[in-house]
Write a protein that holds these residues in place. Sequence first.
Motif, PDB file in Angstrom:
ATOM      1  N   ARG A  87       0.859  -1.190   0.000  1.00 19.77           N
ATOM      2  CA  ARG A  87       0.000   0.000   0.000  1.00 19.77           C
ATOM      3  C   ARG A  87       0.888   1.231   0.000  1.00 19.77           C
ATOM      4  NH1 ARG A  87      -5.110  -1.487  -1.181  1.00 19.77           N
ATOM      5  NH2 ARG A  87      -5.756  -3.193   0.132  1.00 19.77           N
ATOM      6  N   TRP A  88       0.706   2.070  -0.982  1.00 26.58           N
ATOM      7  CA  TRP A  88       1.552   3.249  -1.149  1.00 26.58           C
ATOM      8  C   TRP A  88       0.773   4.499  -0.803  1.00 26.58           C
ATOM      9  CZ3 TRP A  88       6.658   2.980  -2.632  1.00 26.58           C
ATOM     10  CH2 TRP A  88       7.102   1.698  -2.988  1.00 26.58           C
ATOM     11  N   VAL A  89       1.263   5.252   0.163  1.00 25.13           N
ATOM     12  CA  VAL A  89       0.661   6.543   0.476  1.00 25.13           C
ATOM     13  C   VAL A  89       1.004   7.481  -0.677  1.00 25.13           C
ATOM     14  CG1 VAL A  89       0.626   8.502   2.055  1.00 25.13           C
ATOM     15  CG2 VAL A  89       0.870   6.170   2.947  1.00 25.13           C
ATOM     16  N   THR A  90      -0.018   8.073  -1.253  1.00 26.36           N
ATOM     17  CA  THR A  90       0.184   8.947  -2.392  1.00 26.36           C
ATOM     18  C   THR A  90      -0.343  10.336  -2.065  1.00 26.36           C
ATOM     19  OG1 THR A  90      -0.040   7.101  -3.914  1.00 26.36           O
ATOM     20  CG2 THR A  90      -0.382   9.295  -4.825  1.00 26.36           C
ATOM     21  N   VAL A  91       0.464  11.314  -2.356  1.00 23.19           N
ATOM     22  CA  VAL A  91       0.050  12.705  -2.203  1.00 23.19           C
ATOM     23  C   VAL A  91      -0.402  13.170  -3.578  1.00 23.19           C
ATOM     24  CG1 VAL A  91       0.785  15.038  -1.598  1.00 23.19           C
ATOM     25  CG2 VAL A  91       1.717  13.074  -0.361  1.00 23.19           C
ATOM     26  N   ARG A  92      -1.643  13.583  -3.647  1.00 23.23           N
ATOM     27  CA  ARG A  92      -2.180  14.060  -4.921  1.00 23.23           C
ATOM     28  C   ARG A  92      -2.196  15.580  -4.920  1.00 23.23           C
ATOM     29  NH1 ARG A  92      -3.814  10.210  -8.203  1.00 23.23           N
ATOM     30  NH2 ARG A  92      -4.510   8.269  -7.317  1.00 23.23           N
ATOM     31  N   VAL A  93      -1.585  16.128  -5.918  1.00 19.79           N
ATOM     32  CA  VAL A  93      -1.598  17.582  -6.096  1.00 19.79           C
ATOM     33  C   VAL A  93      -2.017  17.872  -7.527  1.00 19.79           C
ATOM     34  CG1 VAL A  93       0.113  18.106  -4.328  1.00 19.79           C
ATOM     35  CG2 VAL A  93       0.853  17.620  -6.637  1.00 19.79           C
ATOM     36  N   SER A  94      -2.575  19.021  -7.704  1.00 24.63           N
ATOM     37  CA  SER A  94      -3.011  19.418  -9.032  1.00 24.63           C
ATOM     38  C   SER A  94      -1.805  19.589  -9.946  1.00 24.63           C
ATOM     39  CB  SER A  94      -3.781  20.734  -8.938  1.00 24.63           C
ATOM     40  OG  SER A  94      -4.070  21.217 -10.231  1.00 24.63           O
ATOM     41  N   ARG A  95      -1.972  19.242 -11.195  1.00 26.01           N
ATOM     42  CA  ARG A  95      -0.889  19.440 -12.159  1.00 26.01           C
ATOM     43  C   ARG A  95      -0.725  20.911 -12.498  1.00 26.01           C
ATOM     44  NH1 ARG A  95       1.125  14.794 -14.803  1.00 26.01           N
ATOM     45  NH2 ARG A  95      -0.019  12.968 -14.171  1.00 26.01           N
ATOM     46  N   ARG A  96      -1.774  21.675 -12.297  1.00 27.28           N
ATOM     47  CA  ARG A  96      -1.714  23.114 -12.545  1.00 27.28           C
ATOM     48  C   ARG A  96      -1.333  23.810 -11.250  1.00 27.28           C
ATOM     49  NH1 ARG A  96      -6.881  25.382 -14.240  1.00 27.28           N
ATOM     50  NH2 ARG A  96      -5.643  27.273 -14.281  1.00 27.28           N
ATOM     51  N   ILE A  97      -0.380  24.684 -11.334  1.00 29.08           N
ATOM     52  CA  ILE A  97       0.037  25.444 -10.157  1.00 29.08           C
ATOM     53  C   ILE A  97      -0.720  26.763 -10.185  1.00 29.08           C
ATOM     54  CG2 ILE A  97       1.957  26.567  -8.997  1.00 29.08           C
ATOM     55  CD1 ILE A  97       3.793  24.479 -10.192  1.00 29.08           C
ATOM     56  N   SER A  98      -1.406  27.051  -9.085  1.00 33.04           N
ATOM     57  CA  SER A  98      -2.180  28.291  -9.030  1.00 33.04           C
ATOM     58  C   SER A  98      -1.229  29.483  -8.922  1.00 33.04           C
ATOM     59  CB  SER A  98      -3.133  28.271  -7.837  1.00 33.04           C
ATOM     60  OG  SER A  98      -2.401  28.307  -6.633  1.00 33.04           O
ATOM     61  N   LEU A  99      -1.731  30.626  -9.276  1.00 35.68           N
ATOM     62  CA  LEU A  99      -0.916  31.844  -9.242  1.00 35.68           C
ATOM     63  C   LEU A  99      -0.372  32.127  -7.846  1.00 35.68           C
ATOM     64  CD1 LEU A  99       0.271  34.227 -10.744  1.00 35.68           C
ATOM     65  CD2 LEU A  99      -1.854  35.472 -10.309  1.00 35.68           C
ATOM     66  N   PRO A 100      -1.188  32.052  -6.787  1.00 42.36           N
ATOM     67  CA  PRO A 100      -0.616  32.292  -5.449  1.00 42.36           C
ATOM     68  C   PRO A 100       0.505  31.320  -5.092  1.00 42.36           C
ATOM     69  CG  PRO A 100      -3.009  32.378  -5.357  1.00 42.36           C
ATOM     70  CD  PRO A 100      -2.647  31.894  -6.728  1.00 42.36           C
ATOM     71  N   HIS A 101       0.348  30.048  -5.466  1.00 39.03           N
ATOM     72  CA  HIS A 101       1.401  29.077  -5.181  1.00 39.03           C
ATOM     73  C   HIS A 101       2.659  29.385  -5.981  1.00 39.03           C
ATOM     74  CE1 HIS A 101      -2.038  26.464  -3.812  1.00 39.03           C
ATOM     75  NE2 HIS A 101      -1.221  26.452  -2.778  1.00 39.03           N
ATOM     76  N   MET A 102       2.483  29.798  -7.226  1.00 40.11           N
ATOM     77  CA  MET A 102       3.630  30.154  -8.066  1.00 40.11           C
ATOM     78  C   MET A 102       4.361  31.363  -7.485  1.00 40.11           C
ATOM     79  SD  MET A 102       5.523  29.428 -10.583  1.00 40.11           S
ATOM     80  CE  MET A 102       4.649  28.323 -11.642  1.00 40.11           C
TER      81      MET A 102
END
Length: 149
Positions: free
Chosen positions: A107-122
């Motif tokens: 069982r693999w713990v997976t972190v899912r994040v959006s492929r698109r980076i939002s402007l605030p995160h950028m």
Amino acid sequence: MRRQPIRTQRMLCLERVDVHPVWTWLALIGVVIAVALALFGLPPVDLHGPLHRLGIMDPLCGATRSWYLTTQGQLREAIRYNPAAPIILGATVVACARAAVGWATGRWVTVRVSRRISLPHMVVLVIAVAALEINQQLHAELLMAPWRR
């Protein structure tokens, strides 16, 4: 009119396979490098690029010394050389722990994040890298000095 619930994806989930094998192998290589640094010290070869000799530091400058010092338990000194390196080493260890659990349990713990980076995160990412670059440039004298251990 009844509202439709907002569909959200869980950020952490369990998978039957490692959906991030490249990151897992990079983390394993990183831990091997950290163990080698802890056991044998810094490499005897100069790893610096040509800009370093001109006094221009990059965000990764000092990372090898910082990883070495972190493995020796000298966190304060490690942060002087590169404040990001101990964080990256910590993430590497966490990724290896994830791999160990995944291989042991299937069982693999997976972190899912959006492929698109939002402007605030950028913006936050750009500011963080710029702050690291400024920090490294302010410590150019320390980073250019020969290693004395």
